[in-house]
Write a protein that holds these residues in place. Structure first.
Motif, PDB file in Angstrom:
ATOM      1  N   VAL A   1      -4.243  -4.935  -2.632  1.00  0.00           N
ATOM      2  CA  VAL A   1      -4.653  -3.531  -2.620  1.00  0.00           C
ATOM      3  C   VAL A   1      -5.597  -3.271  -3.786  1.00  0.00           C
ATOM      4  O   VAL A   1      -5.298  -3.624  -4.928  1.00  0.00           O
ATOM      5  CB  VAL A   1      -3.433  -2.585  -2.726  1.00  0.00           C
TER       6      VAL A   1
ATOM      7  N   GLU B   1      -5.940  -1.023   1.153  1.00  0.00           N
ATOM      8  CA  GLU B   1      -5.563  -2.392   1.501  1.00  0.00           C
ATOM      9  C   GLU B   1      -6.833  -3.167   1.833  1.00  0.00           C
ATOM     10  O   GLU B   1      -7.716  -2.675   2.542  1.00  0.00           O
ATOM     11  CB  GLU B   1      -4.616  -2.395   2.705  1.00  0.00           C
TER      12      GLU B   1
ATOM     13  N   LEU C   1       0.833  -1.202   0.000  1.00  0.00           N
ATOM     14  CA  LEU C   1       0.000   0.000   0.000  1.00  0.00           C
ATOM     15  C   LEU C   1       0.868   1.253   0.000  1.00  0.00           C
ATOM     16  O   LEU C   1       0.628   2.190  -0.766  1.00  0.00           O
ATOM     17  CB  LEU C   1      -0.913   0.004   1.224  1.00  0.00           C
TER      18      LEU C   1
END
Length: 241
Positions: free
Chosen positions: A235, A203, A74
């Protein structure tokens, strides 16, 4: 004191490494106390006072969520030179490792936000619920909205390892009945804040990803899913047309 033996008996899989880290963190009689606390189930990172994330040691302590390795994906996807808004920022693993020219971190938990301010001294850290504390002038200008919002279904918290279930705040884990309550709220308002071509990166769980991107498509974003099997990271990405 046989530190390795005590840790191994308590079920610590990486007893040798943990023993070395605790010894490094302790001084004199403190080591025995730290080992007792670790054997009682306190997260190693809370005892050390730091967690490693993307090659940095971030400050952390009891009562806050411990950043996981998977969140590095992320952070990498959020990295850039424009304006970043990191929602549910926790202790700041994303906002502290970005090259963004202007970065904002938001968390509803004041203790986590205080750690984030220490870990990301050049960012603006705000306390509040998602977008609420952001300055209105940011609307339509944000390059990246990043979020590691809680996404564990409420009923599944009981099945988590005790170290997380009993020692980290449930507010940082609980994503509602299906784990997606905060994802929907973040996505719903994202178009108001993103510039054209801006991205929202969230996420999510591997089984939840299709639902997270469906919420993104419902508000007009172009979507795809990024997966890193080595870090067990997923993600969802939405781009503002």
């Amino acid at each position: 004191m046989d530190v390795i033996g005590e840790l191994r008996a308590a079920g610590c899989v990486f007893a040798e490494r943990e023993a070395a880290l605790l010894t490094e963190a302790a001084s004199g009689d403190d080591l025995e106390a730290l080992v007792r606390r670790r054997c009682a189930g306190e997260p190693l990172e809370h005892l050390l006072g730091w967690v490693e994330f993307r090659g940095r040691r971030l400050r952390i302590g009891p009562g806050v969520f411990v950043p996981r390795l998977r969140t590095e994906l992320l952070s990498e996807l959020a990295d850039g030179t424009g304006i970043l808004v990191d929602l549910c920022c926790g202790v700041g693993p994303v906002v502290s490792t970005t090259a963004s020219a202007k970065a904002y971190g938001v968390d509803i938990d004041r203790t986590a936000a205080e750690y984030a301010a220490r870990n990301a001294p050049t960012a603006t850290i705000l306390v509040g619920d998602l977008y609420a504390p952001l300055p209105g002038a940011l609307r339509g200008t944000v390059d990246v909205i990043a979020a590691n919002a809680p996404y564990v279904p409420t009923a599944a918290i009981a099945t988590m390892p005790a170290e997380a279930r009993d020692r980290e705040p449930h507010r940082a884990l609980d994503g509602g009945p299906d784990g997606l309550a905060l994802h929907r709220r973040i996505v719903r308002d994202a178009p108001r804040w993103l510039r054209r071509g801006g991205r929202v990166v969230i996420e999510t769980g591997r089984q939840q990803a299709t639902y997270t991107v469906a919420a993104m498509r419902a508000v007009g974003l172009r979507t795809h899913i990024e997966i890193d099997d080595e870090r067990q990271a997923t993600v969802a990405v939405g781009v503002m047309p």
